[in-house]
Design a protein around this motif. Structure first.
Motif, PDB file in Angstrom:
ATOM      1  N   ASP A  84     -21.938 -41.867   3.604  1.00 16.90           N
ATOM      2  CA  ASP A  84     -21.318 -41.748   4.922  1.00 16.90           C
ATOM      3  C   ASP A  84     -22.384 -41.860   6.003  1.00 16.90           C
ATOM      4  O   ASP A  84     -23.216 -40.966   6.171  1.00 16.90           O
ATOM      5  CB  ASP A  84     -20.579 -40.418   5.035  1.00 16.90           C
ATOM      6  N   VAL A  85     -22.354 -42.948   6.753  1.00 19.69           N
ATOM      7  CA  VAL A  85     -23.378 -43.181   7.780  1.00 19.69           C
ATOM      8  C   VAL A  85     -23.216 -42.244   8.977  1.00 19.69           C
ATOM      9  O   VAL A  85     -24.135 -42.105   9.783  1.00 19.69           O
ATOM     10  CB  VAL A  85     -23.374 -44.654   8.267  1.00 19.69           C
ATOM     11  N   ASN A  86     -22.057 -41.597   9.097  1.00 19.10           N
ATOM     12  CA  ASN A  86     -21.835 -40.670  10.207  1.00 19.10           C
ATOM     13  C   ASN A  86     -22.358 -39.268   9.906  1.00 19.10           C
ATOM     14  O   ASN A  86     -22.418 -38.433  10.795  1.00 19.10           O
ATOM     15  CB  ASN A  86     -20.342 -40.587  10.531  1.00 19.10           C
ATOM     16  N   LEU A  87     -22.721 -39.012   8.655  1.00 19.86           N
ATOM     17  CA  LEU A  87     -23.179 -37.693   8.253  1.00 19.86           C
ATOM     18  C   LEU A  87     -24.675 -37.564   8.489  1.00 19.86           C
ATOM     19  O   LEU A  87     -25.464 -38.369   8.000  1.00 19.86           O
ATOM     20  CB  LEU A  87     -22.871 -37.473   6.769  1.00 19.86           C
ATOM     21  N   ARG A  88     -25.063 -36.570   9.288  1.00 21.69           N
ATOM     22  CA  ARG A  88     -26.479 -36.323   9.548  1.00 21.69           C
ATOM     23  C   ARG A  88     -27.052 -35.438   8.464  1.00 21.69           C
ATOM     24  O   ARG A  88     -26.375 -34.565   7.945  1.00 21.69           O
ATOM     25  CB  ARG A  88     -26.648 -35.624  10.898  1.00 21.69           C
ATOM     26  N   LYS A  89     -28.289 -35.649   8.178  1.00 25.73           N
ATOM     27  CA  LYS A  89     -29.027 -34.812   7.242  1.00 25.73           C
ATOM     28  C   LYS A  89     -30.239 -34.251   7.990  1.00 25.73           C
ATOM     29  O   LYS A  89     -30.637 -34.766   9.016  1.00 25.73           O
ATOM     30  CB  LYS A  89     -29.455 -35.621   6.024  1.00 25.73           C
ATOM     31  N   GLY A  90     -30.813 -33.202   7.470  1.00 25.39           N
ATOM     32  CA  GLY A  90     -32.004 -32.638   8.098  1.00 25.39           C
ATOM     33  C   GLY A  90     -31.674 -31.608   9.149  1.00 25.39           C
ATOM     34  O   GLY A  90     -30.605 -30.989   9.140  1.00 25.39           O
ATOM     35  N   ALA A  91     -32.614 -31.422  10.059  1.00 21.76           N
ATOM     36  CA  ALA A  91     -32.519 -30.362  11.066  1.00 21.76           C
ATOM     37  C   ALA A  91     -31.270 -30.507  11.932  1.00 21.76           C
ATOM     38  O   ALA A  91     -30.872 -31.609  12.289  1.00 21.76           O
ATOM     39  CB  ALA A  91     -33.761 -30.380  11.948  1.00 21.76           C
ATOM     40  N   TRP A  92     -30.695 -29.356  12.252  1.00 23.36           N
ATOM     41  CA  TRP A  92     -29.543 -29.319  13.142  1.00 23.36           C
ATOM     42  C   TRP A  92     -30.026 -29.382  14.586  1.00 23.36           C
ATOM     43  O   TRP A  92     -31.051 -28.818  14.938  1.00 23.36           O
ATOM     44  CB  TRP A  92     -28.762 -28.025  12.933  1.00 23.36           C
ATOM     45  N   THR A  93     -29.254 -30.058  15.424  1.00 16.90           N
ATOM     46  CA  THR A  93     -29.569 -30.104  16.847  1.00 16.90           C
ATOM     47  C   THR A  93     -28.924 -28.907  17.549  1.00 16.90           C
ATOM     48  O   THR A  93     -28.005 -28.273  17.010  1.00 16.90           O
ATOM     49  CB  THR A  93     -29.045 -31.402  17.493  1.00 16.90           C
ATOM     50  N   GLU A  94     -29.391 -28.613  18.742  1.00 16.36           N
ATOM     51  CA  GLU A  94     -28.780 -27.536  19.533  1.00 16.36           C
ATOM     52  C   GLU A  94     -27.314 -27.849  19.803  1.00 16.36           C
ATOM     53  O   GLU A  94     -26.469 -26.951  19.791  1.00 16.36           O
ATOM     54  CB  GLU A  94     -29.538 -27.337  20.845  1.00 16.36           C
ATOM     55  N   ASP A  95     -27.015 -29.124  20.036  1.00 17.54           N
ATOM     56  CA  ASP A  95     -25.628 -29.524  20.305  1.00 17.54           C
ATOM     57  C   ASP A  95     -24.748 -29.282  19.072  1.00 17.54           C
ATOM     58  O   ASP A  95     -23.625 -28.784  19.207  1.00 17.54           O
ATOM     59  CB  ASP A  95     -25.562 -30.996  20.729  1.00 17.54           C
ATOM     60  N   GLU A  96     -25.247 -29.601  17.897  1.00 18.14           N
ATOM     61  CA  GLU A  96     -24.471 -29.344  16.681  1.00 18.14           C
ATOM     62  C   GLU A  96     -24.253 -27.850  16.477  1.00 18.14           C
ATOM     63  O   GLU A  96     -23.161 -27.427  16.082  1.00 18.14           O
ATOM     64  CB  GLU A  96     -25.180 -29.937  15.458  1.00 18.14           C
ATOM     65  N   ASP A  97     -25.274 -27.055  16.759  1.00 16.92           N
ATOM     66  CA  ASP A  97     -25.124 -25.602  16.668  1.00 16.92           C
ATOM     67  C   ASP A  97     -24.039 -25.121  17.626  1.00 16.92           C
ATOM     68  O   ASP A  97     -23.193 -24.297  17.264  1.00 16.92           O
ATOM     69  CB  ASP A  97     -26.434 -24.876  16.958  1.00 16.92           C
ATOM     70  N   ARG A  98     -24.061 -25.619  18.856  1.00 21.74           N
ATOM     71  CA  ARG A  98     -23.034 -25.237  19.838  1.00 21.74           C
ATOM     72  C   ARG A  98     -21.643 -25.634  19.352  1.00 21.74           C
ATOM     73  O   ARG A  98     -20.687 -24.868  19.469  1.00 21.74           O
ATOM     74  CB  ARG A  98     -23.319 -25.879  21.203  1.00 21.74           C
ATOM     75  N   GLN A  99     -21.544 -26.836  18.799  1.00 26.30           N
ATOM     76  CA  GLN A  99     -20.246 -27.302  18.289  1.00 26.30           C
ATOM     77  C   GLN A  99     -19.767 -26.436  17.132  1.00 26.30           C
ATOM     78  O   GLN A  99     -18.576 -26.117  17.039  1.00 26.30           O
ATOM     79  CB  GLN A  99     -20.344 -28.764  17.851  1.00 26.30           C
TER      80      GLN A  99
END
Length: 110
Positions: free
Chosen positions: A27-42
């Motif tokens: 899945d090219v939409n799936l991020r791996k590695g460190a979470w961003t601040e925006d992802e944490d907020r979401q």
């Protein structure tokens, strides 16, 4: 996606195998590695909305629904991030001597 249909056309692969391969590897939409601040907020927002809308026990969260709200992470990733990093109930303080003693007593009692 009908994972059973997909698996029926890939001999030796189960529906779960196919789903996991897409989610964790292809899945090219799936991020791996460190979470961003925006992802944490979401994630925090999704957890707040999900729990409030359903008035549910957080142990019964449907992580796939939370992941859809984030859009870039899997349910497993969201669950792990919540359980290990963002859950406000986590105690990040140093262990007290009393907690150490209680822990050892509980282990001995087992």
């Amino acid at each position: 996606i009908s994972w059973a249909m997909v698996a029926s056309r890939l001999p030796g692969r189960t529906a779960k195998d196919c789903r996991k391969r897409l989610v964790y590897s292809l899945d090219v939409n799936l991020r791996k590695g460190a979470w961003t601040e925006d992802e944490d907020r979401q994630l925090l927002k999704a957890m707040s909305e999900y729990a409030n809308q359903r008035n549910c026990d957080l142990r019964k969260i449907k992580w796939a629904a939370i992941a859809r709200a984030i859009g870039t992470r899997s349910g497993d990733q969201a669950s792990k991030r919540w359980r290990e990093v963002l859950n406000p109930a986590l105690n990040r303080c140093e262990w007290s001597h009393d907690e150490d003693r209680r822990l050892l007593r509980l282990i001995d009692a087992h």
